[in-house]
Design a protein around this motif. Structure first.
Motif, PDB file in Angstrom:
ATOM      1  N   PHE A 149       0.870  -1.245  -0.011  1.00 18.25           N
ATOM      2  CA  PHE A 149       0.061  -0.203  -0.004  1.00 18.25           C
ATOM      3  C   PHE A 149       0.821   1.310   0.008  1.00 18.25           C
ATOM      4  N   GLY A 150       1.802   1.331   0.967  1.00  9.26           N
ATOM      5  CA  GLY A 150       2.476   2.659   1.067  1.00  9.26           C
ATOM      6  C   GLY A 150       3.273   3.082  -0.065  1.00  9.26           C
ATOM      7  N   LEU A 151       4.266   2.113  -0.712  1.00  2.02           N
ATOM      8  CA  LEU A 151       4.830   2.528  -1.952  1.00  2.02           C
ATOM      9  C   LEU A 151       4.053   3.117  -2.992  1.00  2.02           C
ATOM     10  N   LYS A 152       3.108   2.210  -3.143  1.00  2.00           N
ATOM     11  CA  LYS A 152       2.131   2.873  -4.323  1.00  2.00           C
ATOM     12  C   LYS A 152       1.450   4.304  -3.932  1.00  2.00           C
ATOM     13  N   ALA A 156      10.419  13.384 -12.428  1.00  2.00           N
ATOM     14  CA  ALA A 156       9.241  12.552 -12.169  1.00  2.00           C
ATOM     15  C   ALA A 156       9.156  11.193 -12.486  1.00  2.00           C
ATOM     16  N   TYR A 157      10.271  10.903 -13.182  1.00  2.00           N
ATOM     17  CA  TYR A 157      10.397   9.408 -13.399  1.00  2.00           C
ATOM     18  C   TYR A 157      11.082   8.765 -12.397  1.00  2.00           C
ATOM     19  N   VAL A 158      11.965   9.311 -11.620  1.00  2.00           N
ATOM     20  CA  VAL A 158      12.824   8.570 -10.718  1.00  2.00           C
ATOM     21  C   VAL A 158      12.613   8.913  -9.367  1.00  2.00           C
ATOM     22  N   LEU A 159      12.399  10.232  -9.172  1.00  2.00           N
ATOM     23  CA  LEU A 159      12.625  10.782  -7.700  1.00  2.00           C
ATOM     24  C   LEU A 159      11.451  10.050  -6.592  1.00  2.00           C
ATOM     25  N   PRO A 160      10.066   9.959  -6.952  1.00  2.00           N
ATOM     26  CA  PRO A 160       9.180   9.416  -6.347  1.00  2.00           C
ATOM     27  C   PRO A 160       9.568   8.045  -5.918  1.00  2.00           C
ATOM     28  N   ALA A 161      10.230   7.237  -6.827  1.00  2.00           N
ATOM     29  CA  ALA A 161      10.184   5.827  -6.627  1.00  2.00           C
ATOM     30  C   ALA A 161      11.592   5.828  -5.579  1.00  2.00           C
ATOM     31  N   LEU A 162      12.486   6.909  -5.693  1.00  2.00           N
ATOM     32  CA  LEU A 162      13.650   6.463  -4.867  1.00  2.00           C
ATOM     33  C   LEU A 162      13.289   7.002  -3.595  1.00  2.00           C
ATOM     34  N   ILE A 163      12.569   8.035  -3.284  1.00  2.00           N
ATOM     35  CA  ILE A 163      12.256   8.601  -2.102  1.00  2.00           C
ATOM     36  C   ILE A 163      11.411   7.495  -1.259  1.00  2.00           C
ATOM     37  N   ALA A 164      10.394   6.802  -1.998  1.00  2.00           N
ATOM     38  CA  ALA A 164       9.703   5.836  -1.509  1.00  2.00           C
ATOM     39  C   ALA A 164      10.472   4.508  -1.155  1.00  2.00           C
ATOM     40  N   LEU A 165      11.370   4.269  -1.699  1.00  2.00           N
ATOM     41  CA  LEU A 165      12.579   3.003  -1.365  1.00  2.00           C
ATOM     42  C   LEU A 165      13.234   3.422  -0.315  1.00  2.00           C
ATOM     43  N   MET A 166      13.904   4.691  -0.107  1.00  2.00           N
ATOM     44  CA  MET A 166      14.690   5.028   0.817  1.00  2.00           C
ATOM     45  C   MET A 166      13.838   4.965   2.392  1.00  2.00           C
ATOM     46  N   GLY A 167      12.507   5.479   2.213  1.00  2.00           N
ATOM     47  CA  GLY A 167      11.564   5.018   3.342  1.00  2.00           C
ATOM     48  C   GLY A 167      11.509   3.494   3.709  1.00  2.00           C
ATOM     49  N   VAL A 194      16.321  -9.483  -0.508  1.00  2.00           N
ATOM     50  CA  VAL A 194      15.423  -9.788  -1.752  1.00  2.00           C
ATOM     51  C   VAL A 194      14.032  -8.934  -1.895  1.00  2.00           C
ATOM     52  N   PRO A 195      13.417  -8.626  -0.600  1.00  2.00           N
ATOM     53  CA  PRO A 195      12.436  -7.492  -0.628  1.00  2.00           C
ATOM     54  C   PRO A 195      12.815  -6.253  -1.123  1.00  2.00           C
ATOM     55  N   LEU A 196      14.066  -5.869  -0.980  1.00  2.00           N
ATOM     56  CA  LEU A 196      14.229  -4.485  -1.395  1.00  2.00           C
ATOM     57  C   LEU A 196      14.339  -4.349  -2.746  1.00  2.00           C
ATOM     58  N   ILE A 197      14.935  -5.737  -3.632  1.00  3.38           N
ATOM     59  CA  ILE A 197      15.217  -5.740  -4.954  1.00  3.38           C
ATOM     60  C   ILE A 197      13.790  -5.874  -5.545  1.00  3.38           C
ATOM     61  N   VAL A 198      12.935  -6.828  -4.988  1.00  2.11           N
ATOM     62  CA  VAL A 198      11.745  -7.037  -5.424  1.00  2.11           C
ATOM     63  C   VAL A 198      10.719  -5.655  -5.487  1.00  2.11           C
ATOM     64  N   SER A 199      10.862  -4.932  -4.465  1.00  5.04           N
ATOM     65  CA  SER A 199      10.186  -3.521  -4.285  1.00  5.04           C
ATOM     66  C   SER A 199      10.747  -2.467  -5.302  1.00  5.04           C
ATOM     67  N   SER A 200      11.991  -2.664  -5.243  1.00  7.60           N
ATOM     68  CA  SER A 200      12.643  -1.660  -6.239  1.00  7.60           C
ATOM     69  C   SER A 200      12.095  -1.751  -7.623  1.00  7.60           C
ATOM     70  N   SER A 201      12.279  -2.934  -8.105  1.00  4.77           N
ATOM     71  CA  SER A 201      11.983  -3.479  -9.475  1.00  4.77           C
ATOM     72  C   SER A 201      10.331  -2.889  -9.566  1.00  4.77           C
ATOM     73  N   TYR A 202       9.422  -3.204  -8.790  1.00  5.99           N
ATOM     74  CA  TYR A 202       8.144  -2.901  -8.800  1.00  5.99           C
ATOM     75  C   TYR A 202       8.026  -1.471  -8.806  1.00  5.99           C
ATOM     76  N   ILE A 203       8.350  -0.675  -7.957  1.00  2.00           N
ATOM     77  CA  ILE A 203       7.857   0.534  -7.711  1.00  2.00           C
ATOM     78  C   ILE A 203       8.559   1.465  -8.742  1.00  2.00           C
TER      79      ILE A 203
END
Length: 131
Positions: free
Chosen positions: A53-56, A71-82, A105-114
């Motif tokens: 829920f949170g990343l999306k 807009a292509y990368v920063l939102p995802a990078l901020i969410a991933l740092m959190g 593994v969870p960070l790799i999967v969530s990084s790819s997804y988000i």
């Protein structure tokens, strides 16, 4: 319920994330005793479900407020740092023996997804005429 409906179901995504990433954490920490492994699995599974829920939501809120390449990368990078911060803190507080292996593994999967999700949503937003 059709396969397509299941694939689009948020509860199914959350349950899958909980089981897959929680199972990974149990496996990685199995050598440290059943209690430690199960606690790591419960912590990781719960966080993975919440991050669905949170990343999306985070990316969907930030992306429209940015323009251009950012807009292509920063939102995802901020969410991933959190996400990474939350995972490290939660596993540290609960005493997970193998924190880095548990969260890799969870960070790799969530990084790819988000990152993929954010790029696709940004492309779609740029193609849609604004009213």
């Amino acid at each position: 319920m059709s396969l397509r409906a299941l694939a689009a179901s948020t509860p199914v995504h959350v349950a899958f994330g909980f089981a897959a990433m929680g199972g990974w954490a149990v496996w990685v920490n199995a050598g440290h005793g059943t209690g430690a492994a199960l606690l790591a699995g419960l912590v990781q599974g719960s966080i993975s479900g919440a991050l669905t829920f949170g990343l999306k939501g985070c990316v969907d809120w930030m992306r429209p407020r940015m323009r251009g390449p950012l807009a292509y990368v920063l939102p995802a990078l901020i969410a991933l740092m959190g996400s990474a911060t939350l995972l490290i803190l939660a596993h540290g507080v609960t005493g997970t023996p193998r924190i880095w292996a548990t969260i890799a593994v969870p960070l790799i999967v969530s990084s790819s997804y988000i990152l993929t999700y954010n790029i696709l949503r940004q492309r779609a937003a740029e193609r849609t005429p604004h009213a």
